[in-house]
Design a protein around this motif. Sequence first.
Motif: not given
Length: 570
Positions: A458-465, A500-505
């Motif tokens: 899974r790749t990190l969400c760039k908006d909240c990492r 969706k609060k998972t931290g991954f996208q």
Amino acid sequence: MLESKLEAFLTDRFKEAKDIEAADQKLLFEEKKKSGKRFIDLVPQLSLPAQVAILKMMGEFHQLPFLDIDKCHEVDREALKLIPDKLIRHFRALPIQRVKSALTIAMADPTDVVLVDRLGQYAKCELAPVFAVPEAIDRAIERFLGPLDVLGQEIRKIKDLPREAQASGKGSETAVEATAAPASQTVEIVNLIVQKAVESRASDIHLEPSEKAFYVRYRIDGVLYDYTPAPPKSMEASLISRLKIMANLDIAEKRLPQDGRIQFRTKDKEVDLRISTFPTIYGENIVIRVLDHSGALLTLQDIGFGREELEKFERVVTLSSGIILVTGPTGSGKTTTLYAALSKINTMERHIMTLEDPVEYRLERIRQSQIDPKSGLTFARGLRSVMRQDPDVIMVGEIRDLETAAIAIQAALTGHLVLSTLHTNDAASAMTRLLDMGIEPFLVSSSLVCIVAQRLVRTLCKDCRKPYTPDKALLKEVAFPLEKDSSVHFFQKSGCDRCKKTGFQGRVGIFEVMIPDDEIRKLVVKKESAEVIKRAAIQKGMRTLRQDGLFKVQQGITTLDEIFRVAQEF
């Protein structure tokens, strides 16, 4: 006429655009030519940076502003009340703020003057439409209006029925006994379960019976998530029967596994559902694989190859003969890699044929065939027939047995490039796996030109990492390369509305690319173990799955926990 002018405008602007990948430009214009759709309708198929850039260009062309709605942390609550929630959600049109007599409204298509006039009549004021990324509008609508959970509402209706109106949850023997809820409600819930899976980018839907409950789970980015509220146990038999009917399965057969296929139309796309039933002590377990054919085909760069690995792989896929194997467990993205490779070499000069189970993407100018063991079309039988079709390149979905492996190797030795998959843990094990099947060592060594082992992380969400400095003892334990007096910065998950609060996208591949040389071929002929072959390949410069994963951690693409989850040392 306006679309032609817009096409000329975009073509001219693309010449100086640096933030739009060539693949996005190609996809946009090729899809426009093939489908005849408007440019605004094709934008959601592109990558997010391309969507933003093109919508800004369209805004310039139509003289309308662009709004980055993800950065809009609040809206005018009074403005939200001017248009009914149902219309806001349906038309993807979110009121932002009202200044005097003008209402600023973010829209997926602000060029639709009829819709703008209609919404203006509801708002009873003049509208000032702005461009915004459609998915960003959806996220903002959920943020400011709350999520619309139609499936949950329908399930709650069933659960709110009087207890005597529900059928017994104890293994009803027929679909008629399943539930007293109307049949139309069962149909609606099945449709909503699939619809929500598609919207959530789920690859699989699990319907799981237990003694007192019936659970629904979605596999998103490789991880299973419970859907709540779960359907009542009383609906278990009716939901399963409905799915069996849709897949043309025997609804009376509950003691044996069954497999089927459903063509399902959602609100805006068609998906292929592969359904598998399996008897358990509490009822039939259903797993549905969701195949979305409308998604853009990924390139080799998109799926995560590093620069060196990409150069190696691109070099071998242009060879005229030999076998290229992609290995890994189920769900590790092997087929996607094969499709990306075929797209790379799909030219007028090559005749490419495939044998697949199932056919996940339709590729232009490639002859694709669906395996059907029930009618006698197996990989081995299909491969024999394909050889008489004068192919240059053959893709075999999977090498499952000695017969298929032997024919594939003969095809490679007689001047064909063969691409296929194999279920092994790493690249070196593919060679020993073929030997275990019964293939002669000299045939394996002379036919294999490349083996790729892969996993999906899974790749990190760039908006909240969030950045952090890892513990050096941990880095030493995982053999992360450290330089003297150098600090290492990684990223960790956080969670936001976008992910969706998972931290991954999304997900990306980690790879192990082995190109056998003379030394490795000699080891294969000697029937050396996979461990010996792997050590030799590492000495020759091969980067292992774990090493490639650590490289992507260093780049801020994923996390150490993700690498440890999917790439254990073998």
